[in-house]
Design a protein around this motif. Structure first.
Motif, mmCIF file in Angstrom:
data_model
loop_
_atom_site.group_PDB
_atom_site.id
_atom_site.type_symbol
_atom_site.label_atom_id
_atom_site.label_comp_id
_atom_site.label_asym_id
_atom_site.label_seq_id
_atom_site.Cartn_x
_atom_site.Cartn_y
_atom_site.Cartn_z
ATOM 1 N N GLU A 1 0.837 -1.205 0.000
ATOM 2 C CA GLU A 1 0.000 0.000 0.000
ATOM 3 C C GLU A 1 0.868 1.250 0.000
ATOM 4 O OE1 GLU A 1 -3.095 1.701 3.225
ATOM 5 O OE2 GLU A 1 -3.638 -0.255 2.368
ATOM 6 N N TRP B 1 -4.377 3.185 -2.699
ATOM 7 C CA TRP B 1 -3.477 2.865 -3.804
ATOM 8 C C TRP B 1 -2.508 1.769 -3.353
ATOM 9 C CZ3 TRP B 1 -3.021 4.922 -8.802
ATOM 10 C CH2 TRP B 1 -3.958 5.917 -9.109
ATOM 11 N N ASP B 2 -2.489 0.663 -4.084
ATOM 12 C CA ASP B 2 -1.562 -0.429 -3.804
ATOM 13 C C ASP B 2 -1.215 -1.113 -5.124
ATOM 14 O OD1 ASP B 2 -3.787 -1.996 -4.421
ATOM 15 O OD2 ASP B 2 -4.304 -2.315 -2.306
ATOM 16 N N ALA C 1 -3.515 -1.279 -8.207
ATOM 17 C CA ALA C 1 -3.734 -0.134 -9.085
ATOM 18 C C ALA C 1 -3.041 -0.333 -10.432
ATOM 19 C CB ALA C 1 -3.228 1.140 -8.421
ATOM 20 N N ARG D 1 -7.543 1.077 -11.450
ATOM 21 C CA ARG D 1 -7.116 2.267 -10.736
ATOM 22 C C ARG D 1 -8.142 2.651 -9.666
ATOM 23 N NH1 ARG D 1 -4.136 0.581 -14.091
ATOM 24 N NH2 ARG D 1 -3.090 1.721 -15.759
ATOM 25 N N PRO D 2 -7.699 3.113 -8.502
ATOM 26 C CA PRO D 2 -8.634 3.710 -7.546
ATOM 27 C C PRO D 2 -9.290 4.937 -8.180
ATOM 28 C CG PRO D 2 -6.538 3.213 -6.482
ATOM 29 C CD PRO D 2 -6.323 3.029 -7.956
#
Length: 333
Positions: A131, A214-215, A218, A223-224
């Motif tokens: 993360e 986001w980790d 992604a 994607r977030p």
């Protein structure tokens, strides 16, 4: 004394073994990621890989890396890229980019990036998910060009994205010293007042909340997506032109924003001239818009300063009472 020497030798042997095992694992993780992207249909390649940094760091250099995602049409290539991290924890990565030209493409549009001391810092939490805690991009003198002209440049650049106590929210800031616009933007200014070569201020400060942290997913999955934007300050100063903005937006699952952004524009008549020169404001609308904004500026007591609110509702945008058009969809692909 001999006992102490034996202890020192043992520690050196153990640390050396750890360094080589960890370095081999880090090297394999990077090359395996490239292999995984190839399996997904990407172009992901490099000519060779080097490892160095003993005893305190791990440094992995990829020569001639190239990445291309056929889904969104983006591609990047460079002469080399280095991954450097403390030997004790590889989750504190510094990515160093070549000072030589890099190529960034979006479908048939290609830009060349040249930057001194360009590097990206990644701070990741321990764990399989990796993360993101912090990501920063910094550079000395930089320039972006296409095949025919300069697009932008500057003396320094600092972009930072840092996780807050809420793991899904990140503070995002940007600061560009000596930002110099390219020929296209300068052409839009031909109807405005004389402007200096570089911006005095170009700054952004906001907090964005995403639908997930986001980790590594992604890059590997999706994607977030932003769900809330708290814009504390967006500021531009360029000669006589001044522009400030702040506000909050909520973003629905379709990427449509709702909320208000307060805007203050100084020497706003030059901005109307810019919009007209760019073709965004037709000639027949210039007088009408100028009269309406002049009236609103007069209400504030300073005819050269305009305080307005950008309203985003039901998929549309209005600047004060003036409708602009459909709201942009805020979707990260």
């Amino acid at each position: 004394m001999r006992g102490l020497i034996r202890v020192v030798i043992l520690i050196v042997v153990i640390w050396s073994a750890y360094w080589f095992v960890a370095g081999f694992g880090l090297r394999n993780a990077i090359t395996a990621w490239f292999d995984a992207q190839q399996d997904r249909g990407w172009q992901a390649e490099f000519s060779d890989v080097e490892t160095a940094g003993y005893p305190l760091h791990h440094m992995t250099r990829l020569n001639n890396p190239a990445l291309a995602d056929p889904v969104n049409g983006t591609a990047w290539s460079a002469d080399w890229i280095e991954f450097q991290s403390p030997a004790i924890w590889p989750g504190r990565q510094v990515l160093r980019f070549a000072d030589t030209p890099q190529r960034l493409s979006y479908y048939d549009q290609t830009a060349t990036i040249e930057a001194s001391d360009l590097q990206a810092e990644l701070q990741l939490q321990p764990g399989v998910a990796l993360e993101l805690e912090k990501m920063a991009l910094t550079a000395g003198p930089w320039a972006i060009t296409d095949d025919t002209e300069a697009l932008a440049g500057g003396d320094t650049l600092a972009l930072v994205m840092e996780q807050t106590d809420n793991s899904e929210a990140y503070v995002i800031s940007a600061l560009a010293d000596g930002f110099t616009p390219g020929d296209d933007l300068r052409e839009l200014m031909r109807s405005a007042t004389t402007l200096p070569q570089a911006f005095e201020t170009l700054e952004l400060d906001m907090t964005v909340t995403f639908d997930k942290a986001w980790d590594r997913s992604a890059l590997e999955q999706s994607r977030p997506q932003p769900v809330k934007i708290d814009l504390r300050l967006a500021e531009m100063k360029w000669g006589a032109l001044r522009l400030f903005a702040a506000g909050e937006l909520d973003v629905d699952p379709q990427g449509i924003p709702t909320g208000e952004i307060a805007i203050r524009a100084e020497n706003w008549r030059d901005m109307i001239a810019m919009a007209n020169a760019a073709g965004a404001l037709p000639d027949q609308a210039v007088d009408t818009v100028t009269k309406a904004l002049n009236f609103m500026a007069g209400l504030g007591g300073n005819p050269n300063a305009l305080d307005l609110q950008l309203n985003l509702r039901d998929g549309f945008v209005a600047l004060g009472p003036l409708p602009i058009g459909p709201a942009p969809r805020l979707i990260l692909r």
